[in-house]
Motif scaffolding. Structure first.
Motif, PDB file in Angstrom:
ATOM      1  N   ASP A  67      -5.367   6.297   0.885  1.00  0.00           N
ATOM      2  CA  ASP A  67      -4.838   5.224   0.044  1.00  0.00           C
ATOM      3  C   ASP A  67      -4.836   5.709  -1.398  1.00  0.00           C
TER       4      ASP A  67
ATOM      5  N   THR B 266       0.832  -1.202   0.000  1.00  0.00           N
ATOM      6  CA  THR B 266       0.000   0.000   0.000  1.00  0.00           C
ATOM      7  C   THR B 266       0.866   1.251   0.000  1.00  0.00           C
TER       8      THR B 266
ATOM      9  N   THR C 217      -4.574   4.190  -4.129  1.00  0.00           N
ATOM     10  CA  THR C 217      -5.302   3.357  -5.082  1.00  0.00           C
ATOM     11  C   THR C 217      -6.808   3.589  -5.020  1.00  0.00           C
ATOM     12  N   LYS C 218      -7.266   4.233  -3.951  1.00  0.00           N
ATOM     13  CA  LYS C 218      -8.709   4.421  -3.767  1.00  0.00           C
ATOM     14  C   LYS C 218      -9.131   5.884  -3.780  1.00  0.00           C
ATOM     15  N   THR C 219      -8.175   6.788  -3.790  1.00  0.00           N
ATOM     16  CA  THR C 219      -8.479   8.215  -3.708  1.00  0.00           C
ATOM     17  C   THR C 219      -8.776   8.777  -5.086  1.00  0.00           C
TER      18      THR C 219
END
Length: 252
Positions: A64, A57, A66-68
């Motif tokens: 994060d 991560t 990858t999720k923002t």
């Protein structure tokens, strides 16, 4: 804070970044050094989400990557890549204005205009704002890209080998500009460098990478050391202190 936890990147059977965990605390300049193929640029690209992680991560101030959402991330972190490919008939002013896209989506406001002017002035390109990129010298063009990154107005700024193709005078100027961005603008700067003496003279913290892993990290006085450098690069070094800075010479 940027936190990397057990980051892994593979290309086929080759592991390029191998379980790297580290933190970039707020403020100052961190330099990443190491031989070719050490995974330095790949790690930077993973932090900035230009390359996907295969495992692990990356978080920025707890977010994060990858999720923002892209626009949220782009207001926190900016990156100057090695391969800056822009249309040569773009003007300096137009290039720098791209830095405001996360905020204005191309519809520039008065606030955006202020940031553009500030960035141009900071890199001393105000007089060249209407010049096309292909009419600039290599040093001027690199400064224009730095202005674009600074115009994005992020807390974290990543530079991937910003001294490539610059002569010594322009490389010195570039490193001083990067140092000023940390000291005067309060940026947290992470820069990938091949020149270990530039890292020694301008960085607060150095991360030494080899074969996709962190070999050692610490302040320049701990990393610019003959034993550490020989383990890192596989060649013999002599280190001397000049004007309070540790400078390394290598032997052919």
């Amino acid at each position: 804070m940027i936190r990397v936890e057990n980051a892994i990147k593979r290309y086929g059977e080759t592991i390029v970044v191998d379980g790297v965990s580290l933190e970039f605390a707020g403020g100052g300049v961190t330099a990443i050094i190491g031989p070719n193929g050490a995974g330095k640029s790949t790690l930077l690209s993973m932090v900035s989400r230009l390359i996907a992680l295969d495992a692990g991560t990356v978080s920025i101030d707890g977010l994060d990557v990858t999720k923002t959402a892209s626009d949220v991330l782009a207001r926190r972190l900016s990156i100057l890549r090695q391969d800056n490919q822009m249309a040569s008939r773009l003007t300096v002013g137009d290039l720098v204005a791209f830095g405001r896209y996360p905020y204005s989506r191309g519809r520039l406001t008065v606030e955006d205009a202020r940031h553009i002017e500030d960035a141009l002035g900071y890199v001393d390109l105000s007089d060249l704002r209407d010049r096309f990129l292909d009419q600039l010298s290599g040093g001027q063009r690199q400064r224009a890209f730095v202005a674009m990154v600074l115009c994005q107005d992020t807390d974290y700024v990543l530079f991937d080998e910003p001294l490539n193709n610059l002569d010594i005078r322009h490389a010195v100027s570039m490193m001083r500009m990067i140092r000023r961005a940390a000291d005067e603008l309060g940026k947290t700067v992470v820069v990938v460098l091949h020149d270990i003496n530039f890292a020694s003279c301008h960085a607060d913290h150095i991360i030494a990478m080899r074969e996709g892993r962190i070999l050692r990290q610490g302040p320049p006085e701990e990393i610019i050391d003959p034993v550490v450098l020989e383990a890192l690069y596989g060649t013999t070094f002599e280190v001397k202190v000049s004007a309070g800075k540790r400078l390394a010479n290598y032997y052919f």
